[in-house]
Design an enzyme around this catalytic site. Structure first.
Site, PDB file in Angstrom:
ATOM      1  N   PHE A   1      -1.769   8.071  11.644  1.00 22.87           N
ATOM      2  CA  PHE A   1      -1.323   9.302  11.009  1.00 22.87           C
ATOM      3  C   PHE A   1      -2.531  10.171  10.710  1.00 22.87           C
ATOM      4  O   PHE A   1      -3.628   9.662  10.478  1.00 22.87           O
ATOM      5  CB  PHE A   1      -0.571   8.997   9.707  1.00 22.87           C
ATOM      6  CG  PHE A   1       0.902   8.795   9.892  1.00 22.87           C
ATOM      7  CD1 PHE A   1       1.808   9.695   9.349  1.00 22.87           C
ATOM      8  CD2 PHE A   1       1.386   7.723  10.612  1.00 22.87           C
ATOM      9  CE1 PHE A   1       3.168   9.525   9.525  1.00 22.87           C
ATOM     10  CE2 PHE A   1       2.744   7.531  10.793  1.00 22.87           C
ATOM     11  CZ  PHE A   1       3.648   8.452  10.247  1.00 22.87           C
TER      12      PHE A   1
ATOM     13  N   TYR B   1      -9.704  -5.011   7.708  1.00 22.86           N
ATOM     14  CA  TYR B   1      -8.633  -4.038   7.487  1.00 22.86           C
ATOM     15  C   TYR B   1      -7.270  -4.679   7.743  1.00 22.86           C
ATOM     16  O   TYR B   1      -6.339  -4.535   6.939  1.00 22.86           O
ATOM     17  CB  TYR B   1      -8.841  -2.832   8.397  1.00 22.86           C
ATOM     18  CG  TYR B   1      -7.828  -1.728   8.189  1.00 22.86           C
ATOM     19  CD1 TYR B   1      -7.863  -0.937   7.045  1.00 22.86           C
ATOM     20  CD2 TYR B   1      -6.835  -1.470   9.135  1.00 22.86           C
ATOM     21  CE1 TYR B   1      -6.938   0.073   6.833  1.00 22.86           C
ATOM     22  CE2 TYR B   1      -5.909  -0.456   8.937  1.00 22.86           C
ATOM     23  CZ  TYR B   1      -5.967   0.308   7.797  1.00 22.86           C
ATOM     24  OH  TYR B   1      -5.047   1.305   7.597  1.00 22.86           O
TER      25      TYR B   1
ATOM     26  N   ASP C   1      -7.057   9.427  -8.433  1.00 21.83           N
ATOM     27  CA  ASP C   1      -8.004   9.569  -7.327  1.00 21.83           C
ATOM     28  C   ASP C   1      -9.411   9.687  -7.896  1.00 21.83           C
ATOM     29  O   ASP C   1      -9.588   9.976  -9.088  1.00 21.83           O
ATOM     30  CB  ASP C   1      -7.664  10.820  -6.502  1.00 21.83           C
ATOM     31  CG  ASP C   1      -8.112  10.710  -5.049  1.00 21.83           C
ATOM     32  OD1 ASP C   1      -7.249  10.598  -4.171  1.00 21.83           O
ATOM     33  OD2 ASP C   1      -9.338  10.721  -4.795  1.00 21.83           O
TER      34      ASP C   1
END
Length: 263
Positions: free
Chosen positions: A201, A168, A36
């Site tokens: 989500f 996207y 990350d």
């Protein structure tokens, strides 16, 4: 494949869906290399998990050299701990909405399109391809001779992209499309490929949605009439890792939600 005693590489692992996967893997006795860019969140997660089962490795998935360094460090860590690689979960992703042509007749920003594709598609494929040589060298296990699993993240937008989601939807549609050919390429090595396509989500990406958008999305939901929880996503990732018959498939995780054209 058993999660216990294996090391899994998770990009975007410091937050959202990736973090839930890291927590679940460690709870089941596995190790997780957290790739990350957010060192603060990544280090905090390692501390939360006790420090021995998780390792934070800074990584920018748009940079091939950055990925190479993180993968090399993850492989070295797996060797040190004696917990061989078990798989890779490229969960890093972004979404920058933008109409392909707005009301002022301005085309979508190619800079934003490139960024979405670099992270969601190229970053996913680049991380996977750099992990695969190491995964292919792992000693096979079980009667099937399995070596590992790739669990990619697509989206419901791959099938029902809404207005403003051209970039996207393209990125996630491409991830879904490469699932089967990748599984076919890797079958000879005993490596499986599974892709999960979640709907809305709770994550860092959805945290910035307006109340209006959330209400509109809720109307499109069947049951349950709520956003999914990261732990529910991680539960399916666990099944993808453990169930050897899951291969070359894209699994929708959406509670029967079908996105409308616009909210």
């Amino acid at each position: 494949m058993k999660i216990s005693g294996r090391t899994f590489v998770v990009s975007g692992g410091a937050s959202g869906l990736g973090r839930a996967c890291v927590r679940d893997i460690c709870a089941l006795g596995g190790h997780a290399a957290i790739l990350d860019m957010n060192e603060e969140l990544g280090s905090a997660l390692v501390q939360e998990l006790g420090g021995s089962q998780a390792k934070f490795l800074p990584c920018d998935v748009t940079d091939t050299d950055s990925i190479a360094g993180a993968v090399a460090a993850a492989v070295a860590w797996a060797s040190e701990t004696g917990k061989p690689l078990g798989g890779v979960i490229p969960a890093a992703g972004v979404g920058f909405p933008g109409l392909v042509l707005d009301k002022q007749l301005r085309p979508v920003s190619l800079e934003n399109v490139d960024l979405v594709l670099r992270i969601n598609l190229r970053g996913t494929l680049d991380l996977v391809r750099q992990v695969l040589p190491h995964l292919g060298a792992v000693e096979p296990e079980g009667v099937d001779g399995e070596r590992g699993v790739v669990v990619m993240v697509a989206s419901a937008a791959a099938f029902e992209g809404q207005m403003g989601q051209v970039a996207y939807a393209a990125s996630k549609g491409a991830v879904a499309a490469m699932t089967l050919p990748m599984a076919r390429d890797l079958s000879r090595f005993g490596i499986r490929v599974v892709t999960i396509a979640p709907s809305m989500f709770e994550s860092n990406m959805t945290a910035h949605m307006s109340d209006k958008v959330r209400v509109g999305l809720k109307k499109a939901m069947e049951f349950p009439a709520r956003p999914g929880q990261p732990e529910e996503f991680a539960s399916l990732v666990r099944q993808a890792i453990e169930n050897v018959m899951l291969n070359g498939v894209v699994i929708r995780l959406d509670g029967a939600t079908r996105m409308p054209s616009k909210l």
